[in-house]
Motif scaffolding. Structure first.
Motif, short mmCIF file in Angstrom:
data_model
loop_
_atom_site.label_atom_id
_atom_site.label_comp_id
_atom_site.label_asym_id
_atom_site.label_seq_id
_atom_site.Cartn_x
_atom_site.Cartn_y
_atom_site.Cartn_z
N THR A 86 74.65 -47.10 -46.12
CA THR A 86 74.72 -47.95 -47.30
C THR A 86 76.18 -48.14 -47.72
O THR A 86 76.97 -47.19 -47.69
N PHE A 87 76.52 -49.36 -48.13
CA PHE A 87 77.89 -49.73 -48.47
C PHE A 87 77.89 -50.50 -49.79
O PHE A 87 77.05 -51.39 -50.01
N LEU A 88 78.86 -50.17 -50.65
CA LEU A 88 79.04 -50.86 -51.92
C LEU A 88 80.17 -51.87 -51.81
O LEU A 88 81.22 -51.59 -51.21
N ARG A 89 79.96 -53.04 -52.46
CA ARG A 89 81.04 -54.03 -52.56
C ARG A 89 82.10 -53.52 -53.54
O ARG A 89 81.77 -52.99 -54.60
N ASN A 90 83.36 -53.72 -53.19
CA ASN A 90 84.46 -53.28 -54.04
C ASN A 90 85.05 -54.40 -54.89
O ASN A 90 85.88 -54.14 -55.74
N ASP B 66 75.26 -55.48 -52.43
CA ASP B 66 75.80 -54.49 -51.51
C ASP B 66 75.15 -54.67 -50.15
O ASP B 66 74.41 -55.62 -49.92
N LEU B 67 75.41 -53.72 -49.24
CA LEU B 67 74.86 -53.81 -47.90
C LEU B 67 74.04 -52.58 -47.55
O LEU B 67 74.49 -51.44 -47.70
N PHE B 68 72.82 -52.84 -47.09
CA PHE B 68 71.97 -51.83 -46.46
C PHE B 68 72.05 -52.08 -44.96
O PHE B 68 71.77 -53.19 -44.49
N VAL B 69 72.45 -51.05 -44.22
CA VAL B 69 72.59 -51.18 -42.77
C VAL B 69 71.66 -50.17 -42.10
O VAL B 69 71.70 -48.98 -42.40
#
Length: 736
Positions: A74-78, A61-64
């Motif tokens: 914070t963003f989760l991959r779909n 996923d992504l920590f921004v």
């Protein structure tokens, strides 16, 4: 009886949401071509990117971290391989430390398989260790506030200025993490070697020495080129050479040319990508095969010159896997600290790209031989409402169809041609119903405001001339207000025409945030203006129903004794008033990320602070209205990063300041000196617990009203827990 903090935090966040508004991310928003995936995220201005598996599903996923406001996203991959589809997942943001500054880099310093966290701490580098509990929840504990190295004068901090971003990687391939960072006020970069493996045979120590004072033997020149094999590096204390004072640099150690990257010899050398505070290009330096001290022999002044060169002011480079193919890609974003305190006090923003400002390049090579291929310039932000910087939304029915639309003022869209900002109003029409709203983009220059040459637009509405339609007042960054008369007539789509620029000569010095509301009960709309000092300026309407009249100076520049300043005396009060069947109140946004709610509204008394809402954002500008079928059930707020967030009132737990039936009532919130606690029982105990799960104060109940003195406690978020005979109740509170 004690409860695990994980359970406590869950109870506190979900059972006691202050003001009882919850994020509502399901409401659709369309731009001119598509439906946005994460419209209500809040925008990004100076984003930094790290991979991390937040939900432990095996996908990265992504920590921004956004340097503008120093906030976490914070963003989760779909999806799996090949896609760049991410969903905003704010539920993971509280897992990270709340004192992150200037930069955040995630890397596994102790080789336990978990990514640890490096950030800035007063010109030094701070380290947090990551941990996964038995439930898998992510948390961090402090290892050291300042990573040091020995000198002849004693230990010294590995220096990192407020404007720099270092690079942290195993440069010498010995199994522990090394650091490259510019030293104070110089234009070379230094290599700090971690000796953990050499000294202890394990990688979990932070034992650094200065490995190379002038790593790569190059100097960054003022024209954003590298002076290779510079003689300054041979004797930095006596050679004047070409070096000059260092102003701001972003660094990324990366292998670009694939040298020494064979299976037989995995100890490849590292090249460098550098961004400079005054330039829009990225410079790459190619290492001439010396992995330890390094020697840069070639450079690309417009990386990647073989594709679409990076074109962003003060670009930072981040090496992360975006599309899930296990090959790291390149992402570039501005590093300007647009919300730095000294810039706020000077009432200025760094000129920097604040829309379409995240460039994604797919790596069509390998992790150890990156070849960058340009994909898009609006990664993540292209799926958000993002109007640049300092967004100011208002819910307003512009077309008189009975549904509230969304109008957003902004500091401005960055204009690269003249290195300035264009102040505008952006309009989204509500094409949904009175119960389920849905928004679609109409224009980013509503009422032609871009022609006015002003920035920091903050609109509000009210019928000032008594003709049955709502007129518009716009505040600006200079502290002035501008009057737009609505010529449409009642029940017609609005038609705003500028009637008076710098209306009535009003000037509150900086960042006028206006509201129209009858404060004194004479049926005329008065003008109340928030400002960067965190107060409310009161301008009573002394005219008539059809002809408003305002003095150029406020009758009261401290209305209701409202003061939302933080410890640096920065306020940015942004008021929105309501009248709910005679019950008058005002929501006031602030720079520090808190919306305050006051009652007892009049022109002669102090307002009473009833409740507040702590938000993961800075410079909050709220608006409230009927979006979901109930009065004042929808709240939108703008923020420094230029986006908009939507919240929905929790009707089942809605707050009524006159209702005393809660098991646990805590006020004021935020608190400064004392916390008052009312319980349904007069036996048991009250605990005050910090965000680390530690009980910092306990009081035995002897009555239903208790007072906790918090003068000696650190600022931050806490949980008040009542343990009684019948139940356990928890409320979250902020101590200022």
């Amino acid at each position: 009886m004690r409860f695990p903090f994980i359970f406590l935090a869950f109870i506190g966040i979900n059972a006691s949401a202050q003001l009882h508004f919850e994020p509502e991310n399901s409401i659709g928003v369309h731009d001119s071509v598509k439906q946005l995936l994460s419209p209500w995220t809040g925008g990004l201005n100076a984003a930094q990117f790290n991979n991390i598996d937040l939900d432990q599903d095996g996908l990265m996923d992504l920590f921004v971290f956004d340097r503008d406001g120093e906030i976490v996203r914070t963003f989760l991959r779909n999806d799996t391989v090949g896609g760049i589809n991410y969903t905003y997942a704010p539920q993971y943001e509280d897992s990270f430390p709340d004192d992150l500054k200037k930069f955040v880099l995630l890397a596994d310093y102790n080789c336990d398989g978990h990514l640890d966290l490096f950030t800035q701490d007063i010109s030094a580098i701070k380290l947090y260790k990551s941990e996964r509990g038995t439930t898998g929840m992510l948390s961090f504990s402090l290892v050291t506030k300042k990573i040091t190295y020995p000198t002849n004068f004693g230990p010294a901090n590995i220096y990192c200025s407020n404007t720099d971003i270092p690079t942290i990687v195993d440069l010498d391939h010995d199994g522990d993490l090394d650091i490259i960072s510019p030293p104070n006020a110089f234009s070379y970069i230094s290599y700090y070697k971690n000796n953990s493996m050499e000294l202890y045979g394990v990688c979990d120590s932070v034992d650094y020495t200065l490995g190379a004072e002038c790593w790569g033997k190059f100097v960054e020149l003022q024209n954003n080129t590298l002076s290779l094999d510079d003689p300054y590096c041979d004797n930095i204390w006596t050679e004047q050479g070409t070096s000059s004072a260092h102003a701001g640099t972003t660094l990324l150690a990366i292998n670009l040319d694939g040298n020494d990257s064979t299976t037989a010899n995995p100890n490849y050398d590292y090249d460098i990508l550098m961004g400079d505070v005054s330039f829009r290009t990225v410079v790459s330096g190619i290492n001439g095969l010396n992995k330890d001290t390094a020697f840069m022999t070639n450079q690309d002044l417009t990386f990647p010159s073989y594709d679409v060169p990076v074109d962003l002011m003060f670009p930072g480079a981040y090496y992360v896997d975006i599309d899930g193919d296990n090959t790291k890609d390149l992402v570039f974003s501005p590093s300007n600290n647009t919300a730095a305190y000294f810039q706020i006090q000077a009432n200025a923003l760094d000129p920097s790209d604040n829309v379409n400002n995240i460039s994604y390049y797919k790596n069509i090579g390998k992790n150890d031989s990156c070849i960058a291929s340009f994909v898009k310039k609006d990664f993540l932000v292209g799926e958000m409402i993002d109007v640049g910087s300092n967004s100011n939304p208002v819910l307003f029915d512009y077309n008189s169809d009975g549904k509230l639309d969304l109008l957003i003022g902004t500091h401005g869209y960055f204009n690269k041609a003249n290195n300035s900002y264009d102040g505008r109003l952006t309009l989204y029409e509500n094409i949904g119903s009175n119960i389920i709203p849905e928004f679609t983009y109409i224009t980013d220059d509503y009422a032609g405001t871009s022609s006015l040459g002003i920035t920091g637009l903050a609109p509000c509405f009210g019928d000032l001339d008594g003709d049955g339609d709502e007129d518009m007042i716009i505040g600006d960054e200079e502290g002035r207000v501008h009057y737009f008369e609505n010529l449409a007539g009642a029940l017609n789509p609005a038609n705003f025409v500028l009637s008076a620029a710098i209306y009535s000569g009003i000037d509150v010095n900086d960042n006028a945030m206006p509201a129209l509301f009858d404060i004194n009960g004479d049926t005329l709309l008065d003008l109340i203006i928030g400002d960067n000092q965190g107060k409310l300026n009161y301008f009573p309407n002394t005219g008539t129903k059809s002809t408003p009249s305002f003095s150029n100076t406020p009758d009261d520049n401290f209305l209701g004794s409202v003061d939302v300043r933080d410890q640096f005396n920065i306020g940015y009060s942004a008021p929105v008033f309501i009248n709910n069947n005679g019950n008058k109140g005002v929501y006031v946004g602030s720079y520090k990320g808190i919306i305050y709610y006051y009652e007892n509204i009049s022109d002669t008394a102090n307002f009473i602070l009833v409740d507040s809402l702590l938000i993961n954002a800075r410079r909050i500008s709220p608006s409230i209205g009927k979006l979901f079928g109930q009065t004042f059930d929808g709240l939108v707020y703008g923020q420094s990063t230029g986006g908009v967030t939507l919240m929905k009132k929790d009707i089942l737990n809605s707050f009524d300041s006159k209702y005393e039936g809660f098991d646990l009532k805590v006020w004021p919130n935020p608190a400064r000196h004392e916390i008052f606690v009312r319980t349904a029982e007069n036996e048991g105990q009250i605990d005050l617990i910090n965000i680390h799960g530690q009980v910092v104060l306990t009081k035995n109940l002897t009555s239903q009203l208790s007072i906790l003195n918090v003068d000696n406690l650190a600022r931050g978020t806490y949980f008040v827990r009542q343990i009684g005979d019948r139940n356990v109740s928890v409320q979250k509170i902020v101590i200022e």
